[in-house]
Design an enzyme around this catalytic site. Structure first.
Site, mmCIF file in Angstrom:
data_model
loop_
_atom_site.group_PDB
_atom_site.id
_atom_site.type_symbol
_atom_site.label_atom_id
_atom_site.label_comp_id
_atom_site.label_asym_id
_atom_site.label_seq_id
_atom_site.Cartn_x
_atom_site.Cartn_y
_atom_site.Cartn_z
ATOM 1 N N CYS A 343 44.010 54.826 36.386
ATOM 2 C CA CYS A 343 42.578 55.009 36.130
ATOM 3 C C CYS A 343 41.929 53.898 35.307
ATOM 4 O O CYS A 343 40.821 53.474 35.658
ATOM 5 C CB CYS A 343 42.254 56.374 35.557
ATOM 6 S SG CYS A 343 43.581 57.251 34.791
ATOM 7 N N ARG A 372 56.685 55.429 34.234
ATOM 8 C CA ARG A 372 56.722 56.306 33.065
ATOM 9 C C ARG A 372 58.176 56.455 32.652
ATOM 10 O O ARG A 372 59.037 56.609 33.506
ATOM 11 C CB ARG A 372 56.147 57.689 33.398
ATOM 12 C CG ARG A 372 54.706 57.599 33.845
ATOM 13 C CD ARG A 372 54.164 58.941 34.275
ATOM 14 N NE ARG A 372 52.813 58.754 34.794
ATOM 15 C CZ ARG A 372 52.091 59.709 35.345
ATOM 16 N NH1 ARG A 372 52.577 60.934 35.441
ATOM 17 N NH2 ARG A 372 50.876 59.459 35.795
ATOM 18 N N GLN A 390 51.365 56.401 43.324
ATOM 19 C CA GLN A 390 50.395 57.470 43.537
ATOM 20 C C GLN A 390 49.420 57.070 44.635
ATOM 21 O O GLN A 390 48.983 55.927 44.665
ATOM 22 C CB GLN A 390 49.598 57.706 42.254
ATOM 23 C CG GLN A 390 50.439 58.189 41.089
ATOM 24 C CD GLN A 390 49.602 58.331 39.829
ATOM 25 O OE1 GLN A 390 48.826 57.445 39.490
ATOM 26 N NE2 GLN A 390 49.750 59.440 39.141
ATOM 27 N N ASP A 392 46.415 57.276 44.829
ATOM 28 C CA ASP A 392 45.423 57.604 43.819
ATOM 29 C C ASP A 392 44.019 57.210 44.263
ATOM 30 O O ASP A 392 43.845 56.319 45.082
ATOM 31 C CB ASP A 392 45.772 56.806 42.551
ATOM 32 C CG ASP A 392 45.338 57.520 41.291
ATOM 33 O OD1 ASP A 392 44.719 58.591 41.396
ATOM 34 O OD2 ASP A 392 45.630 56.994 40.206
ATOM 35 N N HIS A 394 39.795 57.297 42.353
ATOM 36 C CA HIS A 394 38.900 57.782 41.307
ATOM 37 C C HIS A 394 37.490 57.806 41.852
ATOM 38 O O HIS A 394 37.018 56.818 42.384
ATOM 39 C CB HIS A 394 39.034 56.919 40.059
ATOM 40 C CG HIS A 394 40.408 57.034 39.464
ATOM 41 N ND1 HIS A 394 41.413 56.157 39.762
ATOM 42 C CD2 HIS A 394 40.955 57.977 38.675
ATOM 43 C CE1 HIS A 394 42.519 56.546 39.158
ATOM 44 N NE2 HIS A 394 42.274 57.648 38.488
ATOM 45 N N LYS A 479 42.596 70.742 36.101
ATOM 46 C CA LYS A 479 42.966 70.233 37.417
ATOM 47 C C LYS A 479 43.362 71.343 38.357
ATOM 48 O O LYS A 479 43.677 72.455 37.931
ATOM 49 C CB LYS A 479 44.113 69.241 37.276
ATOM 50 C CG LYS A 479 45.320 69.791 36.534
ATOM 51 C CD LYS A 479 46.410 68.727 36.407
ATOM 52 C CE LYS A 479 47.669 69.305 35.817
ATOM 53 N NZ LYS A 479 48.854 68.518 36.108
ATOM 54 N N HIS A 527 39.834 62.435 39.382
ATOM 55 C CA HIS A 527 41.102 61.793 39.762
ATOM 56 C C HIS A 527 41.682 62.658 40.870
ATOM 57 O O HIS A 527 41.732 63.875 40.727
ATOM 58 C CB HIS A 527 42.125 61.810 38.626
ATOM 59 C CG HIS A 527 41.619 61.349 37.296
ATOM 60 N ND1 HIS A 527 42.155 60.270 36.656
ATOM 61 C CD2 HIS A 527 40.652 61.820 36.471
ATOM 62 C CE1 HIS A 527 41.549 60.107 35.482
ATOM 63 N NE2 HIS A 527 40.630 61.036 35.349
#
Length: 658
Positions: A343, A372, A390, A392, A394, A479, A527
RNA sequence: GCUAGCGUAGCUCAACCGGCAGAGCGGCUGAUUUGUAAUCAGCAGGUUGUGGGUUCAAGUCCCUCCGCUAGCUCCA
């Protein structure tokens, strides 16, 4: 006078105080023997608990046939196990021993560790207890007497529990079996002889009251069934589940590997696994473009200050790879963090120029690689790793657009899962825990976000009823997660949609857009990731299909087999023809019997085999063999080709291995 | 990270109480030329996860580290 009403509507009247056991006895000898417990006015009780003295009572006697029965014997079996452990390991303290899906466990605090080598003698002792068939006797005591009893028994954990958690109760109940007395709400079955057949399965650590700061206990897992056959079937099912484990299939089918020489939790995608992933990526990019997203590429590393601004770095310091400190290395320079999230980079793209309300919603997408540092004990195959991608994106939008955008995300996730035949998912609404201080943002924005989330989820056609879980929110917002089970019943989050009023705020990145009123406003951020992580998603997909991917995903879609090397030349023509249409085609020209070649292709889960012998060569055909249905007979090459192309085009999911 | 267990050939697994590291599959070579789930024979393949220790002798016993498995805790 009490009037006992039975489920069939009939009733019995008693002038004295009675128990469910007595009622069962009055109905019939066999029923009395079979009764395990009773439901009295919707409440589950033991057979020997006295019913109210007067009025009307609805009574349902519970026997083996009732859905609650297995749970009852498992709970009692947990007590039998605890009693056996107390006999064999003097001085153990009891914690909790509940039932779980397919079995039960009991937690013990012991001086000496219990290992699986102890199982045979624990089980032997349990069998002895079952043979002795002593009754489970309910004892109700006032709270202070209960505390005194536990203290006398040396059960300090139980003392703690009564004082801390049961502080409001006037009385608490125990169950006695000979020398064994255990604090327990109940109910239990009448006696130990009725627990059926059982088996201890594993031993593991568990923290007292689930708190890692407290004592670590030894947890023994077991299972219990009414018959040996049921137990055997269950164990067999566990065995089968193991065979579809993505870690087993991943190696067998050469999809991916994890190499300690590279690092724990770091996935190496082998060519076949990479093919599956590439197809999924192509699919998701198609959807992104169709839905108005703008793909970007950003680096997997960034200045640590960025993650200080976002809050990720301080909040998750322990579970990130430590920053690369250039100053420490070169004598001068910045600190860089291997990014744990995408993000901040996307936010900087948003902030790269002034934004107008006309630009919104702005949807920025990236298959972003993040790292991570997960706890070593957490790493599992592809499902919990230290580096993952991901899918991902946004979305930056106005407050008014939130509901529509959120709905669009849910719809996309739903569509993706449906396309892959993943229908066994749950929707979890992760909300903030107001009593915790781990969240950023004001309670009002949280309320607003959670209300919007819940409303849109409930309105979404075809979406399973979401279940709210307080405390499951991200630190910056609530979420909606799409959750599935793996082959051994563990729960994993795949897709997720998260509503974020916080990263855009002035305390964080301070995002703005110029509204129709020519004044700056703060956008809302969403997200979302339909797959979640590609690693985890493919891991789940391997298990879902038991390695037998649908044609469009299969690493090798069709294999050409020759009956004899004599037909190799024709077969190579066929192979070339298939390859030039874009099919992923393999071939087997070994001097083996067809049976062997078919077997190998079948084991490799190849969807189609085109078998070529003299007859096919003469007629310009192939004999098509389907992975699922076997021999489909001969057809012209072009017809076979068209059949496969059609199946690929439609992304047909023909089988979800059961 | 914690508790318990495990780590032997590419894979699956043997090797008794500490006493010569083995099999099947896979691989390679040769023979066989095959019609819908395993053709036959031969050969190669190992610093027993790592580092240390005990012992006349360690795959086996002890310690360290790495990794794996189950569970707990964590999960942006």
């Amino acid at each position: 006078m009490v009037n006992v009403i039975l489920p069939d509507g009939s009733s019995l009247e008693y002038a004295r105080r009675i128990t469910p056991a007595e009622v069962a006895g009055d109905i019939g000898k066999r029923l009395a023997k079979a009764t395990l417990a009773a439901e009295v006015d919707g409440r589950l009780v033991g057979c020997d608990e006295t019913l109210p003295p007067d009025g009307e009572v609805r009574l349902r006697l519970i026997t083996q046939k009732d859905p609650e029965a297995l749970d009852l014997i498992r709970h009692s079996c947990a007590h039998v196990m605890a009693r056996a452990v107390m006999r064999l390991f003097p001085g153990v303290q009891l914690a909790f021993g509940p039932t779980i899906e397919n079995g039960f466990y009991y937690d013990f605090l012991t001086e000496q560790p219990i290992s699986e080598e102890d199982f045979p003698r624990i089980e032997a002792e349990m069998r002895k207890i079952v043979q002795e068939d002593e009754p489970f006797e309910r004892v109700v005591l006032p709270r202070d007497e209960a505390v005194a009893l536990c203290r006398e028994l040396g059960q300090e954990l139980k003392v703690e529990h009564i004082e801390e958690a049961l502080g409001d109760e006037a009385t608490v109940s125990f169950y006695r079996q000979g020398e064994f007395v255990d604090l327990c709400r109940g109910p239990h079955i009448p006696s130990a002889g009725k627990v059926g057949v059982f088996k201890l399965l594993s031993v593991a650590g568990a923290y007292w009251k689930g708190d890692a700061a407290r004592q670590q206990l030894q947890r023994l897992y077991g299972t219990a069934w009414f018959t040996q056959q049921e137990l055997d079937e269950y164990l067999c099912k566990l065995e089968e589940a193991r065979r579809r484990d993505h870690r087993v299939l991943g190696r067998q089918l050469e999809l991916f590997m994890i190499d300690p020489a590279v690092g724990a939790g770091l996935v190496l995608w082998l060519p076949k696994g990479a093919t599956v992933r590439r197809e999924l990526e192509a699919f998701i990019y198609g959807e992104l473009l169709r839905r108005g997203y703008q793909p970007v590429y950003t680096p997997a590393i960034g200045r640590v200050e960025l993650y200080e601004t976002s809050g990720h770095y301080p909040y998750y310091k322990e579970s990130q790879f430590p920053p690369v400190d250039l100053a420490a290395y070169w004598g001068e320079g910045e600190k860089y963090l291997l990014r744990p999230m995408n993000c901040p980079h996307h936010i900087r793209i948003y902030q790269s120029k002034p934004r107008s309300y006309r630009d919104l919603p702005l949807r920025i997408a990236e298959l972003g690689l993040v790292h991570r540092y997960e706890q070593s004990g957490e790493l599992t195959g592809m499902t919990r790793v230290r580096g993952f991608t991901q899918d991902d994106a946004h979305i930056f939008c106005t407050e008014d657009q939130v509901a529509d955008e959120f709905r669009g995300c849910l719809e996309m996730t739903q569509y993706v899962l449906k396309t892959l035949g993943l229908e066994n998912y749950r929707v979890r609404l992760g909300f903030g825990d107001r009593s915790s201080d781990k969240y950023v943002g004001s309670p009002e924005t949280w309320e607003r976000a959670e209300a919007a989330l819940a409303r849109v989820c409930r309105e979404m056609p075809g979406l399973p009823e979401p279940h709210v879980q307080v405390g499951e929110a991200a630190f910056y917002g609530p979420k909606a997660d799409f959750v599935v089970d793996d082959c051994i019943g563990r729960e994993w989050q795949l897709g997720t949609v998260q509503l974020d009023y916080n990263l855009p705020s002035r305390q964080r990145f301070g995002l703005e857009y110029i509204g129709a009123d020519n004044r700056p406003h703060e956008p809302v951020m969403i997200h979302r990731a339909p797959f979640g992580s590609l690693e985890r998603f493919v891991g789940m997909l391997i298990e879902h299909f038991a390695g037998a991917f649908p044609l469009w995903l299969a690493p090798e879609q069709v294999r050409v087999l020759v009956v004899s090397e004599k037909f190799e030349e024709y077969a190579r023509q066929v192979e070339r023809r298939l390859a030039e249409t874009g099919l992923r085609v393999g071939a087997d020209y070994r001097p083996e019997k067809v049976g062997a070649k078919i077997r190998d292709a079948q084991i490799e889960r190849i969807p189609y085999m085109f078998i070529i012998g003299g007859r096919e060569q003469e007629t310009g055909a192939v004999a098509v063999r389907d992975r699922l249905e076997g021999d489909l007979g001969a057809m012209p090459v072009e017809a076979a080709l068209a059949k496969l192309r059609e199946e690929i085009e439609a992304k047909v999911v023909r089988q979800v291995a059961g």
